[in-house]
Design a protein around this motif. Sequence first.
Motif, mmCIF file in Angstrom:
data_model
loop_
_atom_site.group_PDB
_atom_site.id
_atom_site.type_symbol
_atom_site.label_atom_id
_atom_site.label_comp_id
_atom_site.label_asym_id
_atom_site.label_seq_id
_atom_site.Cartn_x
_atom_site.Cartn_y
_atom_site.Cartn_z
ATOM 1 N N ARG A 1 0.758 -1.187 0.062
ATOM 2 C CA ARG A 1 -0.017 -0.168 0.058
ATOM 3 C C ARG A 1 0.893 1.237 0.100
ATOM 4 N N ALA A 2 1.945 1.047 0.762
ATOM 5 C CA ALA A 2 2.794 2.522 0.618
ATOM 6 C C ALA A 2 3.368 2.603 -0.496
ATOM 7 N N LEU A 3 3.855 1.649 -1.301
ATOM 8 C CA LEU A 3 4.256 1.921 -2.620
ATOM 9 C C LEU A 3 3.261 2.152 -3.636
ATOM 10 N N ARG A 4 2.100 2.017 -3.658
ATOM 11 C CA ARG A 4 1.044 2.516 -4.428
ATOM 12 C C ARG A 4 0.758 3.861 -4.106
ATOM 13 N N ARG A 5 0.856 4.423 -3.221
ATOM 14 C CA ARG A 5 0.573 5.789 -2.745
ATOM 15 C C ARG A 5 1.651 6.886 -3.222
ATOM 16 N N ARG A 6 2.871 6.244 -3.329
ATOM 17 C CA ARG A 6 3.934 6.983 -3.827
ATOM 18 C C ARG A 6 3.836 7.011 -5.307
ATOM 19 N N ARG A 7 3.366 5.969 -6.062
ATOM 20 C CA ARG A 7 3.062 6.200 -7.415
ATOM 21 C C ARG A 7 2.271 7.121 -7.842
#
Length: 285
Positions: free
Chosen positions: A279-285
Amino acid sequence: MEHEVFVPVPAERLREVLDDPARVARAVPGLQQDAGAEPVAGRLKIRVGSHSVTYRGAVRVSRRDDGSYAVEGEAEESRGSGSVELTLRIALRDAEDGCTVTYDGTASADGRITDLPAEAVEGAVTRLLNRFAEHLATAATQDTNDANGTDGSDRTDRTDRTDDERAGAGAEGQTPADLGLTEEPPAPERPSAFGADRPAPSHGPEDEEDEEEDDEDIAEAAHARRTMIGRSAEEVDHAPPRGRYAPVPAPQTVSPPAPLRWAAPAAALAVASAIVAVRALRRRR
């Protein structure tokens, strides 16, 4: 009270018995003498009809100048408070083939016996006097038989000795052949197998090896048998009971081992960390 009894014994024989207190005590029917007491003393059970009364007391017998005998006695109930007193006169009169015993006296009593019918009490006393006279006659007859038996035995011994002497005198003039004492020829002896000559057994090297092998086999078999017996006995001693008497096993709780206990929380933590990272990776993108 008056009563007469005929006995087939001379009066003189009965007087000899009545003069001996010990023989008088043995003639009283049912008397149980007390140890260390007077000769005619003890317990006496009297049966009256279907009832019985036991008395404990003593009786004294003495001879008078006229040839009769005076009997005096007193007794008390062994189980109760009743008592009885007796005064009796015994006279002996010669008769054909014996003598007549005459009883004459009085008695006073109280207690249980007074509650019983008078006819039954009179019958019990009459029966007691009859048996007493019969026992006196029996004692006198036994003494007569003992005296005759001693004389008869002496005569028998003398007769036997005379017969033996005659037989010995007749045997002196006879030869051993007449008496049947000739010796028989000895029976021939049977040959015995123990005295026969037998060839000595010959043992070769092969026979000795076979015997050694047999000894080893026997020793191994004995060791194996002892081992099996010991195991079987041990198993029998420690074996638990079976069937209806077998013990019920206690419920056991299954608990997982320690490594498996911590594997499930670690796996859940790893999965949760992976989800958070995605989820954290998705938010950064």
